[in-house]
Design a protein around this motif. Structure first.
Motif, PDB file in Angstrom:
ATOM      1  N   LEU A  65       0.825  -1.212   0.000  1.00  0.00           N
ATOM      2  CA  LEU A  65       0.000   0.000   0.000  1.00  0.00           C
ATOM      3  C   LEU A  65       0.859   1.262   0.000  1.00  0.00           C
ATOM      4  O   LEU A  65       0.551   2.232  -0.697  1.00  0.00           O
ATOM      5  CB  LEU A  65      -0.946   0.004   1.207  1.00  0.00           C
ATOM      6  CG  LEU A  65      -2.111  -0.979   1.138  1.00  0.00           C
ATOM      7  CD1 LEU A  65      -2.845  -1.012   2.468  1.00  0.00           C
ATOM      8  CD2 LEU A  65      -3.055  -0.604   0.019  1.00  0.00           C
ATOM      9  N   ALA A  66       1.931   1.244   0.772  1.00  0.00           N
ATOM     10  CA  ALA A  66       2.815   2.412   0.819  1.00  0.00           C
ATOM     11  C   ALA A  66       3.463   2.642  -0.545  1.00  0.00           C
ATOM     12  O   ALA A  66       3.529   3.781  -1.026  1.00  0.00           O
ATOM     13  CB  ALA A  66       3.875   2.226   1.894  1.00  0.00           C
ATOM     14  N   ASN A  68       2.347   1.720  -3.512  1.00  0.00           N
ATOM     15  CA  ASN A  68       1.343   2.147  -4.479  1.00  0.00           C
ATOM     16  C   ASN A  68       0.795   3.540  -4.174  1.00  0.00           C
ATOM     17  O   ASN A  68       0.363   4.238  -5.089  1.00  0.00           O
ATOM     18  CB  ASN A  68       0.209   1.124  -4.567  1.00  0.00           C
ATOM     19  CG  ASN A  68       0.652  -0.115  -5.307  1.00  0.00           C
ATOM     20  OD1 ASN A  68       1.432  -0.037  -6.240  1.00  0.00           O
ATOM     21  ND2 ASN A  68       0.181  -1.266  -4.894  1.00  0.00           N
ATOM     22  N   ALA A  69       0.838   3.937  -2.920  1.00  0.00           N
ATOM     23  CA  ALA A  69       0.401   5.285  -2.582  1.00  0.00           C
ATOM     24  C   ALA A  69       1.330   6.305  -3.238  1.00  0.00           C
ATOM     25  O   ALA A  69       0.873   7.331  -3.753  1.00  0.00           O
ATOM     26  CB  ALA A  69       0.376   5.477  -1.070  1.00  0.00           C
ATOM     27  N   ASP A  70       2.614   6.025  -3.246  1.00  0.00           N
ATOM     28  CA  ASP A  70       3.567   6.922  -3.908  1.00  0.00           C
ATOM     29  C   ASP A  70       3.289   6.990  -5.412  1.00  0.00           C
ATOM     30  O   ASP A  70       3.350   8.059  -6.010  1.00  0.00           O
ATOM     31  CB  ASP A  70       5.002   6.457  -3.666  1.00  0.00           C
ATOM     32  CG  ASP A  70       5.433   6.621  -2.213  1.00  0.00           C
ATOM     33  OD1 ASP A  70       4.803   7.440  -1.502  1.00  0.00           O
ATOM     34  OD2 ASP A  70       6.375   5.928  -1.797  1.00  0.00           O
ATOM     35  N   LYS A  73       0.287   9.160  -6.000  1.00  0.00           N
ATOM     36  CA  LYS A  73       0.640  10.573  -5.844  1.00  0.00           C
ATOM     37  C   LYS A  73       1.353  11.097  -7.089  1.00  0.00           C
ATOM     38  O   LYS A  73       1.112  12.217  -7.531  1.00  0.00           O
ATOM     39  CB  LYS A  73       1.516  10.770  -4.609  1.00  0.00           C
ATOM     40  CG  LYS A  73       0.773  10.626  -3.313  1.00  0.00           C
ATOM     41  CD  LYS A  73       1.721  10.775  -2.130  1.00  0.00           C
ATOM     42  CE  LYS A  73       1.030  10.502  -0.831  1.00  0.00           C
ATOM     43  NZ  LYS A  73       1.951  10.585   0.314  1.00  0.00           N
TER      44      LYS A  73
END
Length: 93
Positions: A65-66, A68-70, A73
Motif C-alpha cells: 500500500l505504501a 502504491n500510494a507513492d 501521488k
C-alpha cells in the motif's frame, strides 16, 4: 467454526451461572461472571488482532500500500500538470 463453538460455550456458561442464581444476591454474581467472560473474550480478540497485525502478510500488505500510494501521488501530480497546461491553452471567453 471456532467462533460458533466459543459462542456456544459462552451461552452455556451464562446458563450455568444463571441456574445457580437462587438467592437475591445471586443476580449480582451472575452479572459479575458475565462481565468476566466478556473481558476474557475481549482479551482473546485483542490478542488475535495484534497477532494478525504483526504477521508477515500484514507487513507485506502495508508495504504494498505504501509503494502504491507513492505511485498514485505521482500520477495525480502528472494529471495536475496536464490540466494546468490545458487550462493555460484554453482561450478566455
Amino acid at each position: 467454526m471456532k467462533a460458533s463453538l466459543l459462542l456456544a460455550l459462552l451461552c452455556m456458561a451464562i446458563l450455568a451461572v444463571g441456574a445457580r442464581a437462587d438467592s437475591p444476591r445471586e443476580p449480582e454474581t451472575l452479572v459479575r461472571k458475565v462481565q468476566e467472560y466478556a473481558q476474557k473474550a475481549a482479551a482473546v480478540a485483542k490478542t488475535a488482532l495484534s497477532m494478525a497485525q504483526e504477521s508477515e502478510a500484514a507487513q507485506q500488505a502495508r508495504r504494498w500500500l505504501a509503494d502504491n500510494a507513492d505511485l498514485v501521488k505521482q500520477r495525480l501530480a502528472w494529471v495536475k500538470e496536464q490540466l494546468a497546461e490545458i487550462w493555460k491553452r484554453t482561450p478566455a471567453a
